[in-house]
Write an enzyme that holds these catalytic residues in place. Structure first.
Site, PDB file in Angstrom:
ATOM      1  N   LYS A 114      -3.063 -17.914  -6.144  1.00  0.00           N
ATOM      2  CA  LYS A 114      -2.311 -17.567  -4.791  1.00  0.00           C
ATOM      3  C   LYS A 114      -3.094 -17.987  -3.523  1.00  0.00           C
ATOM      4  O   LYS A 114      -3.937 -16.907  -3.319  1.00  0.00           O
ATOM      5  CB  LYS A 114      -1.964 -15.956  -4.790  1.00  0.00           C
ATOM      6  CG  LYS A 114      -0.772 -15.755  -3.433  1.00  0.00           C
ATOM      7  CD  LYS A 114       0.206 -14.348  -4.143  1.00  0.00           C
ATOM      8  CE  LYS A 114       0.934 -14.361  -3.254  1.00  0.00           C
ATOM      9  NZ  LYS A 114       2.135 -15.040  -3.031  1.00  0.00           N
TER      10      LYS A 114
HETATM   11  N1  PMP Z   1       5.762 -17.138  -7.331  1.00  0.00           N
HETATM   12  C1  PMP Z   1       5.258 -17.887  -5.928  1.00  0.00           C
HETATM   13  C2  PMP Z   1       4.905 -19.188  -5.707  1.00  0.00           C
HETATM   14  C3  PMP Z   1       5.405 -16.337  -5.249  1.00  0.00           C
HETATM   15  O1  PMP Z   1       4.475 -16.911  -4.111  1.00  0.00           O
HETATM   16  C4  PMP Z   1       5.106 -15.001  -5.263  1.00  0.00           C
HETATM   17  C5  PMP Z   1       4.837 -14.237  -4.779  1.00  0.00           C
HETATM   18  N2  PMP Z   1       3.695 -13.692  -4.969  1.00  0.00           N
HETATM   19  C6  PMP Z   1       6.087 -14.903  -7.104  1.00  0.00           C
HETATM   20  C7  PMP Z   1       5.965 -15.631  -7.701  1.00  0.00           C
HETATM   21  C8  PMP Z   1       5.912 -14.014  -7.317  1.00  0.00           C
HETATM   22  O2  PMP Z   1       4.903 -12.838  -7.500  1.00  0.00           O
HETATM   23  P1  PMP Z   1       4.760 -11.402  -7.270  1.00  0.00           P
HETATM   24  O3  PMP Z   1       5.824 -11.099  -8.598  1.00  0.00           O
HETATM   25  O4  PMP Z   1       3.122 -11.049  -7.756  1.00  0.00           O
HETATM   26  O5  PMP Z   1       5.224 -11.199  -5.274  1.00  0.00           O
END
Ligand code: PMP
Length: 363
Positions: A203
């Protein structure tokens, strides 16, 4: 070197907003617009490991123009939420999962790993200081944004020898202005989000910078989000710009793209693997192609498509559009399976259902 015990210094904000100003913001926060009165900061250097943990008044960071992050984007972040339960207690959803993902992101970006107890401690310390900013009510939460960046003043291309970690908090309402109405998705044919061996599973800010041009293309085509395919064959569905995807099949099976190394491992995606099983669905992680999506929706094998993530929870997909065509998987409102999964997840997060998986952590 062992990291010192987590023991933040707290400096309260003498210019904190008034109760009336806060109430006005909390009445209609939207998403990502307003920030609480404090922020968390800590520093890392090779000789001192993590140190100087502190909660201080929210305000601008002063950065030298040669600060490494401004040039080489050595930066990572996280996103998680705190929820108020009916008895007034405040809870985090799976903060260890975010802490561990931040460690994996740090590893990929050659940043120092933050210990899990520092991550959870920093988030709790900020929430405790800004407790009155945690919204109450339907679908309201406090969105926490931990982030870490290369703060060394140096233009050589190598991992930064000074790293800053911070947490800011933002009261949140619905992510999409439309609420839980289906969102339309634009299929990016020209751009990938992440390459094989690249940073897709981390991320890091750079992934999002790369998604903005296709996101603009989506908006120009009336879509709220972009769907990305793999960068090698341009065929396998990866995810949206900020959410993972699930496909509900006519026989009740749910399919989500398997982790490819270039998909972000969503905490919501992982939680839905368990929730869907609890609700009696078979759940499969496998590759799914763009033709499977288009043909499956067109011939009825796929009955619902939904996107999931911390910010938008579970959001039904309406149309998939591309240059020259579209298929419609929901019109006007959410399908039943999508709605049931959304409710089951929110019920755990807001304390209305038993936390059978041990996901909630009290602040
Ligand atoms: N994919 C991407 C590219 C994201 O930015 C996110 C948001 N964090 C997610 C998937 C979903 O992740 P999460 O469920 O941990 O928020």
């Amino acid at each position: 070197m062992t990291t010192p015990a987590f023991s933040p210094r707290i400096e309260t904000n003498p210019n904190a907003r008034s109760a009336a100003d806060r109430a006005e913001i909390l009445a209609d926060p939207g998403f990502g617009n307003y920030f609480t009165d404090h922020m968390f900061l800590a520093e890392w250097t090779p000789d001192r490991d993590w140190h100087d943990a502190r909660v201080v008044p929210y305000g601008p960071l002063s950065l030298d123009p040669a600060t490494a992050v401004l040039h080489y984007a050595q930066e990572i972040f996280e996103g998680l939420k705190a929820y108020t339960h009916a008895d007034g207690s405040v809870w985090l959803f799976r903060p260890e999962a975010n802490a561990l993902r931040m460690q994996r992101s740090a590893h990929r970006l050659a940043l120092p790993e933050l210990p899990v107890d520092w991550f959870i401690g920093s988030v709790k310390a900020l929430i405790e200081t800004d407790r009155e900013w945690v919204p109450t009510g339907e679908e309201r939460s406090l969105y926490l944004r931990p982030f870490m960046f290369a703060s060394e003043v140096f233009l050589g291309v190598r991992p930064s020898q000074h790293v800053t970690y911070s947490v800011i908090a933002s009261p949140a309402g619905a992510y999409f202005a439309e609420g839980v109405k289906p969102v339309d998705i634009w299929l990016s044919s020209q751009y990938s989000r992440a390459g094989f061996g690249g940073t897709g599973a981390a991320k890091c800010g750079g992934n999002y910078a790369a998604s903005l041009l296709p996101q603009q293309e989506a908006a120009a085509n009336g879509c709220a989000q972009v769907a990305f395919l793999d960068s090698v064959e341009n065929r396998w569905i990866e995810e949206l710009g900020g959410m993972n995807l699930y496909f509900v099949h006519a026989d009740g099976t749910l399919v989500t793209p398997e982790l490819s190394g270039s998909i972000l491992e969503g905490v919501t995606r992982d939680s839905i693997l368990a929730i869907a099983k609890d609700l009696g669905h078979e759940v499969v992680e496998r590759r799914i192609s763009i033709d499977d999506w288009r043909d499956g929706v067109a011939d009825g094998t796929i009955t619902e498509v939904f996107a999931c993530g911390t910010a938008a929870v579970v959001t039904p997909v309406g149309k998939l559009k591309w240059d020259g065509g579209e298929v419609v998987s929901a019109e006007g409102e959410s399908g039943k399976v999508t709605a049931d999964i959304r409710s089951a997840l929110l019920d755990v997060q807001y304390g209305r259902a038993k936390d059978t998986h041990g996901w909630m952590t009290q602040v």
